[in-house]
Design a protein around this motif. Structure first.
Motif, short mmCIF file in Angstrom:
data_model
loop_
_atom_site.label_atom_id
_atom_site.label_comp_id
_atom_site.label_asym_id
_atom_site.label_seq_id
_atom_site.Cartn_x
_atom_site.Cartn_y
_atom_site.Cartn_z
N THR A 8 0.87 -1.32 0.03
CA THR A 8 0.14 0.35 0.05
C THR A 8 1.17 1.15 -0.26
O THR A 8 1.89 1.72 0.69
CB THR A 8 -1.05 0.30 1.29
OG1 THR A 8 -1.39 -1.32 1.43
CG2 THR A 8 -2.01 1.30 1.27
N HIS A 65 0.56 4.90 1.28
CA HIS A 65 0.12 5.65 1.89
C HIS A 65 -0.21 7.17 1.10
O HIS A 65 -0.93 8.05 1.75
CB HIS A 65 0.36 5.36 3.07
CG HIS A 65 0.06 4.52 3.81
ND1 HIS A 65 -1.02 3.70 4.32
CD2 HIS A 65 1.06 3.31 4.08
CE1 HIS A 65 -0.72 2.50 4.83
NE2 HIS A 65 0.48 2.47 4.43
N LYS A 66 0.73 7.62 0.49
CA LYS A 66 0.76 8.22 -0.30
C LYS A 66 0.49 8.55 -1.70
O LYS A 66 1.04 7.62 -2.01
CB LYS A 66 1.95 9.82 0.57
CG LYS A 66 1.87 9.54 1.61
CD LYS A 66 1.16 10.96 1.93
CE LYS A 66 1.28 11.37 3.59
NZ LYS A 66 0.58 12.32 3.76
N THR A 91 -7.23 1.72 -3.67
CA THR A 91 -6.07 1.58 -2.34
C THR A 91 -6.79 1.45 -1.12
O THR A 91 -8.11 1.35 -1.13
CB THR A 91 -5.79 2.94 -2.54
OG1 THR A 91 -6.37 4.30 -1.92
CG2 THR A 91 -4.79 3.25 -3.63
N LYS A 92 -6.16 0.97 -0.22
CA LYS A 92 -6.47 0.55 0.72
C LYS A 92 -7.65 2.00 1.52
O LYS A 92 -8.28 1.83 2.42
CB LYS A 92 -5.51 0.30 1.48
CG LYS A 92 -5.69 -0.01 3.48
CD LYS A 92 -4.00 -0.52 4.46
CE LYS A 92 -4.97 -0.70 6.09
NZ LYS A 92 -3.46 -0.56 6.38
N GLU A 93 -6.85 3.33 1.70
CA GLU A 93 -7.56 4.34 2.10
C GLU A 93 -9.15 4.72 0.78
O GLU A 93 -10.19 5.14 2.29
CB GLU A 93 -6.83 6.39 2.22
CG GLU A 93 -5.19 5.94 2.52
CD GLU A 93 -4.54 4.93 2.33
OE1 GLU A 93 -4.60 4.21 1.12
OE2 GLU A 93 -3.19 4.39 3.75
N ASP A 94 -9.13 4.34 0.41
CA ASP A 94 -9.99 4.57 -0.18
C ASP A 94 -10.97 3.43 0.75
O ASP A 94 -12.19 3.79 0.49
CB ASP A 94 -10.19 4.05 -1.75
CG ASP A 94 -9.57 5.12 -2.51
OD1 ASP A 94 -8.85 4.62 -3.63
OD2 ASP A 94 -9.80 6.26 -2.42
N VAL A 98 -11.50 2.39 3.50
CA VAL A 98 -11.27 2.35 4.94
C VAL A 98 -12.24 3.96 4.75
O VAL A 98 -13.37 3.44 5.79
CB VAL A 98 -9.83 2.70 5.53
CG1 VAL A 98 -9.67 4.21 7.00
CG2 VAL A 98 -8.82 2.18 6.01
N ALA A 99 -11.97 5.03 3.71
CA ALA A 99 -13.57 5.73 3.77
C ALA A 99 -14.41 4.84 3.25
O ALA A 99 -15.62 5.59 3.87
CB ALA A 99 -12.73 6.99 2.50
#
Length: 412
Positions: free
Chosen positions: A21, A23-24, A142-145, A147-148
């Motif tokens: 992943t 993260h940026k 992504t992982k952030e997507d 999580v959101a």
């Protein structure tokens, strides 16, 4: 000044890793020591941190790519501001805009591209990846997507969909009774490595398992009597059963050194210390962190270390050093309700102890039938090195020590 973001130096036991992943994104501001990218190996997930303040200028290795030790993953503009980088990024996007739009349109009706971490998180939370608008390169989710999307799902009022706007465009097909649904996901590196080692152990060892049973009432009574005082004395560390088994195992290993040995080619290596691996189940698979010099650890130190390892495993923070080595392993299938099993030896070790569920059973004691909390113990061992006499004697020693815990204190 441009700084290369490199993969860490992997130990000899780890050949390569996979970019799990980012993260940026290019153009994002980065602080010194801030997490930039995760590298997944067949043992742990390694976090790569920023060496300085700046802006992520370029990603060279995308999520899912295989990387070697010290290979360049991307570049960081040290001291640059996010606004300056954004102008460069916008210029680059303008040149690639038409191609990206065409690519996005053609992929709109196909399954989303997920990073391994994002796919796993989506599955755990029951979220359809196709309902998530990807913000990664080429529309990658992504992982952030994810999580959101999870947060949005939690906040959504009852009766309303928590999925992003993309879900409104096309609802997932409703399944009818009798539908046969299949889902194919890639095996994680850790799961693949565990599978490889288990097959290797069974094909290369003359593996045999011997059993015994232990009356857990003495330890349960001791724990019940002192658990509150123990927790107060040792700053919240709880007294469990595992510490008694580790202490009993270290004593039994001293008396049967062959069970603590390993085979290296045509040589037998006898270890003058007891590094006990404790099998822990995590979301990523089975991991075995090691209690080093367990023979010198107190019950409180053992319980505290195991609890810390459990938390690190849950958070994905275990390091390669935490799991390197080990001369003997203890696996507790009883926490999941297993009554009896035959554990597989973790090479190059030559034995593993399996703990199981505590089950009340009628037992004959001094000619009387008594209901006692009993546990089956299983010792799987490599018969090339360990004879049946040694294996049985090891288990009998553990049984004696556990049924009379005072022996551990008196060293008898």
């Amino acid at each position: 000044m441009a700084i290369e973001i490199k993969a860490p130096t992997f130990p000899e036991s780890v050949a390569d890793g996979t970019v799990a992943t980012w993260h940026k994104k290019p153009g994002d501001a980065v602080k010194r020591d801030e997490l930039i990218v995760d590298i997944e190996t067949d043992k742990v997930v390694i976090e790569v941190l920023a060496e300085a303040d700046g802006v992520l200028a370029e990603i060279i290795k995308d999520e899912g790519d295989t990387v070697l030790s010290n290979e360049v993953l991307g570049k960081l503009d040290e001291g640059a501001s996010a606004s300056a980088s954004e102008s460069k990024s916008e210029s680059k996007k303008a040149d690639e805009g038409e191609a990206e739009v065409a690519k996005d349109k053609s992929a709109a009706d196909e399954e989303q591209i997920l990073s391994p971490a994002a796919r796993k998180l989506a599955e755990e939370n029951g979220i359809d990846p196709n309902s998530i608008a990807g913000t990664g390169k080429g529309g990658r989710v992504t992982k952030e997507d994810v999580v959101a999307a999870v947060e949005a799902k939690k906040k959504a009022p009852a009766g309303k969909s928590a999925a992003p706007a993309k879900a409104a465009e096309a609802e997932a097909p409703k399944l009818e009774v009798g539908d046969r649904v299949e889902k194919r996901v890639p095996m994680t590196r850790l799961r693949a490595k565990v599978a490889e080692r288990l097959v290797e152990a069974q094909s290369s060892m003359a593996m045999l398992t011997t059993f015994n049973e232990v009356n857990m009432k003495p330890i349960m009574d001791l724990r019940s009597k002192y658990k509150d005082l123990f927790e107060k004395k040792h700053n919240g560390v709880r007294l469990g059963f595992m510490s008694f088994f580790v202490k009993a195992a270290t004593e039994a290993l001293k008396r049967q050194p062959g069970v603590n040995a390993s085979i290296d080619g045509s040589d037998i290596v006898y270890h003058g210390y007891q590094d006990i691996g404790v099998a822990v189940s995590s979301d990523r698979g089975l991991v075995v962190p090691v209690l080093r010099n367990a023979e010198h650890m107190s019950l409180a130190e053992i319980e505290g270390t195991i609890a810390a390892y459990g938390k690190k495993a849950k958070d994905g923070k275990l390091t390669i050093d935490d799991m390197t080595g080990g001369t003997f392993t203890i696996s507790n299938g009883g926490v999941f309700g297993s009554l009896l099993s035959t554990p597989i030896v973790n090479p190059p070790q030559t034995a593993i102890l399996g703990m199981h569920k505590i089950q009340e059973r009628p037992m004959a004691v001094n000619g009387q039938v008594v209901i006692l909390p009993m546990m089956y113990l299983a010792l799987s061992y490599d018969h090339r090195l360990i004879d049946g006499k040694e294996a049985v004697t090891f288990l009998v020693t553990m049984k004696d020590l556990l049924e009379d815990p005072a022996r551990l204190l008196l060293d008898i």
